[in-house]
Design a protein around this motif. Structure first.
Motif, short mmCIF file in Angstrom:
data_model
loop_
_atom_site.label_atom_id
_atom_site.label_comp_id
_atom_site.label_asym_id
_atom_site.label_seq_id
_atom_site.Cartn_x
_atom_site.Cartn_y
_atom_site.Cartn_z
N ALA A 140 0.84 -1.20 0.00
CA ALA A 140 0.00 0.00 0.00
C ALA A 140 0.87 1.24 0.00
O ALA A 140 0.61 2.20 -0.72
CB ALA A 140 -0.93 -0.02 1.21
N ALA A 141 1.94 1.21 0.81
CA ALA A 141 2.83 2.37 0.87
C ALA A 141 3.49 2.61 -0.49
O ALA A 141 3.57 3.75 -0.96
CB ALA A 141 3.89 2.17 1.95
N LEU A 142 3.93 1.54 -1.12
CA LEU A 142 4.60 1.70 -2.41
C LEU A 142 3.65 2.21 -3.48
O LEU A 142 4.01 2.98 -4.35
CB LEU A 142 5.22 0.37 -2.86
N ILE A 143 2.38 1.74 -3.41
CA ILE A 143 1.40 2.20 -4.39
C ILE A 143 1.13 3.69 -4.19
O ILE A 143 1.03 4.45 -5.14
CB ILE A 143 0.09 1.41 -4.27
N THR A 144 1.02 4.09 -2.92
CA THR A 144 0.77 5.51 -2.66
C THR A 144 1.90 6.37 -3.17
O THR A 144 1.69 7.48 -3.63
CB THR A 144 0.62 5.76 -1.14
N GLU A 145 3.14 5.84 -3.09
CA GLU A 145 4.27 6.59 -3.61
C GLU A 145 4.40 6.45 -5.11
O GLU A 145 5.37 6.91 -5.69
CB GLU A 145 5.57 6.10 -2.98
N ASN A 146 3.45 5.76 -5.71
CA ASN A 146 3.42 5.63 -7.16
C ASN A 146 4.57 4.81 -7.71
O ASN A 146 4.94 4.96 -8.87
CB ASN A 146 3.43 7.01 -7.81
N LYS A 147 5.14 3.93 -6.87
CA LYS A 147 6.24 3.11 -7.38
C LYS A 147 5.72 1.83 -8.01
O LYS A 147 6.40 1.21 -8.81
CB LYS A 147 7.19 2.74 -6.23
N ILE A 148 4.52 1.45 -7.60
CA ILE A 148 3.89 0.29 -8.24
C ILE A 148 2.56 0.75 -8.80
O ILE A 148 1.80 1.44 -8.12
CB ILE A 148 3.61 -0.83 -7.22
N GLN A 149 2.27 0.34 -10.03
CA GLN A 149 0.97 0.68 -10.61
C GLN A 149 0.07 -0.51 -10.41
O GLN A 149 0.06 -1.44 -11.23
CB GLN A 149 1.09 0.95 -12.11
N ALA A 150 -0.63 -0.54 -9.31
CA ALA A 150 -1.46 -1.69 -9.05
C ALA A 150 -2.51 -1.34 -8.01
O ALA A 150 -2.48 -0.27 -7.43
CB ALA A 150 -0.61 -2.85 -8.55
N ARG A 151 -3.43 -2.27 -7.79
CA ARG A 151 -4.39 -2.06 -6.72
C ARG A 151 -4.55 -3.38 -5.98
O ARG A 151 -4.43 -4.46 -6.56
CB ARG A 151 -5.73 -1.63 -7.30
N ILE A 152 -4.87 -3.25 -4.69
CA ILE A 152 -4.94 -4.45 -3.86
C ILE A 152 -6.39 -4.86 -3.67
O ILE A 152 -7.23 -4.05 -3.29
CB ILE A 152 -4.33 -4.15 -2.47
#
Lengths: 471, 417
Positions: free
Chosen positions: B345-357
């Protein structure tokens, strides 16, 4: 008492008077026997009225009439203003606007007259005049017109019936504006009445016009402030922010109280709208940049507290400063800021999760129970702030993508109209830029600064020639 | 090699000079195991005494705190005698230097300052040493002199912790017209790498370490050991390079291979990372951690580097897939599903991963932004912002045009509403 009879000259013009002529009434002479001077004055007023009726036709006639009125203005009218009211009934507010205005203005300028007629038909008379007067004529005497409007506003405020002033003032605004882009002092008054009467939609009709011309800065500040409050009342926070932004970034050499209050609301609305307060753009006046934050310290602290993302911290902060917010009349807004924090946190979740249990939502957003989380999510879905579905059986929320596909005909129309609007705006900008480039003062300033630059470089090139004796 | 298996002697044997003592003291300070602490302190004490460095000696004695018996107690007599001798030597050197200065022989003056610099350095007066070395600059005649001066300054600056100077003097040394000896080049690279590491520029540090030639060997033991070059270089590279750079600069780098051979664990973990064996890679890292924490240069940066490496591993893991089962991923990364979910979740918020959980089913779905919609949205938004800004600007221009001045308010107009 002297009977009021129409002098012979008036009969000629009788056909020009309005059909709904009110019956002649006794002048309010307060029991004193009028002196000869008063009688003479009355006669001159009658003569004036005759002129008004006779000369309200073409532009030339009006100019002549205006001259006569200006002459009469002063002792002739003011000294005997109490007696003017009945004469108004001989005039038509629409056709004889200029003359009507002078008489009316003279009458209402005396507070004694106002007190005598408080709550009576005076209000109706003035309101009628404002709605039916001729824009061209009243523009010849704008100050008087504004004075009459102000009196109307004061009267409705005293009567605690601001709603009565709305329609007349709206008409007045339209009449005195030379273009819909011009800001008049009436704008602020009108908006204030709308606010007091809680008639926010009425305020919108005036707010929807973009303002580009301003004569008095004070009008602008009040206009922006009241306008923003109306938008806030309608929950149109983006538009409110635009107005507040203009109030805060307007050129100013010294801070004024309106800007300080506007900034307080600016902070609160920014937090509600986007979760942060943008820093001052570079065109903000240095006065504002240096001093605004000093006068609004708790609001600055509030925005820092908001930035930490902790609901409980924010709540504690608000409770401990509740009094201050109350005195500023901002407590309602502050409560909205608090609830916006949940919304912001939930919105952030939609970016990261496809589905999330209500429990997890509750814990990550710092709510107490999943039930509360469900309530918040439900409300946000209803308000259109997020796209999601709640599965109550599993206690799960699924976040969906924005269904807008940008393919509908409404969207195409919207885009097209935006493009048209922006092109018009762009053209306006270019023409203003061209005008400035041709402006004499501008050219003078540019060339002199170029010359200054040239001269400042010379000493560097020829140090021998330019010794320390030069400045 | 875990903390309680650290072979202090072997470790210290890699270094020479002041850094040996400094490192030993550092280990003693940070290591939790008493036996190793005392071992390190004992060696530090002996070394300091042998070098007649009273400052470090006193430091060691203080930390030993009489735990090691009579021989390691504070010996003031010795301290005084050493100081006396040092004082005498210093006077002698200074007199000599003054003599040279009056004679105005450049070379002698230069050597005089150098000697004084060496003296100060040996006795722990680092800032005086620094100043003396800097002063030789005016008397350098050949590029060899300049290089020598740079190397001295670099040495002192590293110990002083002034890494800006290090970078400065490295570039000065590299700019000399003569071609430099390969060993010196390697030394300069290693020093530059160290400076970058300490100033948190991990990518640059990695590049410098990777460019260090194998000629370095143990020639720079007063600063850095070749094993350190391998470890620092590999860790920084893992934390900051992307896959292609990792392959070309680290794995296929023949020169660097020599360094990696010295630390086979590190070589293994680099290969694991590249081959996507993340679980084993992270295991190696964990094993190395306690010892690396005792390294004087690496300690502060270890947390960040490890985090970066772990994040990179996670990002790389998810990159090729459309959907990832979080349970499988958690076992690959040897952590619990909930911890992993939080990290993701943290990485997605930082836009490092383009994905959703999908938290319900514990699956990670790759999400590719709809370009078309995003473009429309951005265009409309830009239009709105443009409109808003231009309107505000026109309004302001109008205000300025009327040359408003609030001082003019009272009495400006007859009717002041």
């Amino acid at each position: 008492s002297r009977p009021v009879s129409s002098p012979p000259t008036r009969r000629k013009a009788a056909s020009r008077t309005a059909p709904d002529q009110t019956p002649e009434s006794e002048p309010s002479s307060k029991g004193k026997a009028p002196s000869a001077a008063a009688a003479a004055a009355m006669e001159s007023v009658e003569a004036l009225v005759a002129h008004i009726q006779g000369l309200s036709g073409s532009a030339d006639e009006l100019a002549q009439l205006h001259g006569l009125l200006k002459q009469a203005d002063g002792d002739a009218l003011r000294a005997h203003s109490a007696g003017l009211l009945p004469f108004l009934s001989h005039l038509h507010p629409g056709a004889h606007s200029l003359g009507y205005l002078y008489l009316l203005d003279s009458f209402v300028s005396s507070s004694a007259n106002l007190r005598a007629h408080a709550g009576g038909d005076l209000l109706v008379t003035v309101a009628d005049f404002l709605t039916s007067c001729s824009a061209d004529q009243i523009r010849m005497a704008p100050d008087k017109f504004l004075n009459v409007c102000r009196v109307l506003k004061n009267e409705v405020m005293q009567l605690n019936a601001p709603i009565r002033g709305i329609a007349p003032l709206r008409a007045a605004v339209r009449k005195i504006q030379t273009s819909s882009e011009q800001l008049t002092p009436l704008h602020a008054e009108y908006l204030m009445l709308c606010l007091l009467a809680k008639q926010y939609k009425a305020g919108l009709s005036v707010l929807e016009d973009d303002i580009f011309e301003v004569d008095q800065p004070k009008d602008l500040f009040l206009y922006c402030y009241y306008g923003a409050m109306i938008y806030i009342g309608l929950k149109k926070f983006r538009k409110a922010l635009e107005l507040l932004h203009n109030a805060v970034t307007a050129p100013m050499s010294s801070l004024n109280a309106i800007t300080v209050e506007a900034y307080k609301k600016y902070v609160l609305v920014s937090l509600i709208q986007s979760g942060q307060v943008p820093s001052f753009p570079k065109y903000t006046s240095s006065t504002a940049q240096r001093n605004l934050k000093n006068h609004t310290q708790i609001y600055v602290d509030l925005s820092t507290c908001y930035g930490t993302g902790s609901y409980s911290d924010l709540e504690t902060f608000i409770q401990s400063n509740a009094e201050a917010f109350q005195t500023d009349n901002n407590f309602g807004l502050v409560k909205q800021v608090l609830s916006s924090m949940y919304k912001r946190n939930i919105q952030r979740l939609t970016q990261t999760y496809l589905t999330l249990s209500l429990e997890d939502i509750a814990s990550s957003v710092q709510l107490n129970t999943p039930k509360e989380a469900e309530m918040h999510v439900l409300r946000m879905i209803e308000d259109g702030e997020i796209h999601a579905t709640i599965n109550q059986k599993d206690g799960m929320v699924s976040f969906n993508e924005d269904p807008e596909q940008y393919k509908s005909s409404e969207m195409v129309e919207h885009i097209d109209s935006s493009i048209q609007r922006l092109m018009a705006l762009s053209k306006k900008l270019t023409s203003i830029d061209q005008n400035i480039s041709c402006d004499h003062a501008f050219l003078m300033k540019v060339s002199s600064s170029d010359l200054q630059m040239y001269f400042s470089f010379l000493p560097l090139c020829c140090p021998l020639l330019f010794s320390n004796k030069c400045e | 090699v875990s903390a309680d298996q650290l072979d202090v002697e072997a470790y210290a044997a890699q270094y020479s000079g002041r850094t040996r003592v400094a490192r030993l003291l550092f280990i003693a300070e940070r290591c939790g195991v008493e036996a190793i602490q005392l071992e390190a302190l004992r060696m530090a004490h002996d070394e300091a005494r042998a070098r007649e460095d009273t400052v470090l000696y006193l430091d060691a004695v203080l930390k030993i705190n009489s735990r090691l018996g009579p021989r390691y107690r504070h010996d003031q007599a010795w301290v005084d005698s050493v100081n006396r001798r040092a004082e005498q030597r210093k006077e002698k050197l200074e007199t000599e230097l003054n003599g040279y200065r009056t004679n105005l022989i450049k070379e002698s003056i230069r050597m005089g300052y150098n000697d004084i610099g060496d003296f100060f350095y040996a006795h722990g007066h680092l800032s005086e040493a620094f100043k003396s070395y800097i002063r030789t600059r005016d008397y350098c005649t050949t590029s060899k002199h300049i290089v020598q001066m740079c190397m001295h300054v670099i040495l002192v600056s590293i110990e002083l912790g002034q890494f800006a100077h290090v970078t400065n003097y490295v570039s000065k040394a590299e700019q000399t017209p003569d071609t430099l000896d390969a060993v010196i080049v390697a030394k300069l690279r290693a020093a530059a790498g160290l400076a970058n590491l300490e100033t948190k520029k991990y990518k640059l540090a990695a590049r410098k370490f990777l460019e260090t030639g194998p000629e370095l060997g143990s020639n720079y033991s007063e600063v850095i050991a070749p094993q350190d070059v391998a470890v620092y270089g590999a860790l920084c590279a893992l934390a900051s390079f992307d896959r292609s750079e990792l392959k070309s600069k680290v794995i296929d780098n023949i020169n660097f291979r020599n360094f990696l051979e010295l630390v086979p664990e590190v070589r293994e973990l680099v290969n694991d990372f590249y081959a996507s064996r993340y679980g084993s890679c992270l295991e190696h890292l964990e094993k190395l951690k306690p010892n690396l924490l005792l390294d004087i240069h690496l300690r502060e940066h270890l947390g960040t580097l490890y985090n970066d490496i772990r994040h990179k591993a996670i990002i790389q893991y998810t990159l090729p897939f459309i959907s990832v089962d979080l349970n499988t991923m958690a076992s690959a990364f040897k952590s619990s599903v909930s911890m992993l979910e939080k990290e993701l979740a943290a990485l997605i918020t930082e836009n490092k991963i383009q994905a959703r959980i999908d938290s319900h089913n514990k699956i990670l779905y790759a999400r590719h932004a709809d370009q078309r919609n995003a473009t429309f949205q951005r265009a409309l938004q830009t239009g709105n912002e443009f409109e808003r800004d231009i309107k505000a600007m026109l309004l302001r221009a109008n205000l300025i045009k009327h040359d408003f001045n609030q001082k003019n308010w009272p009495g400006q107009r007859k009717m002041n509403l």
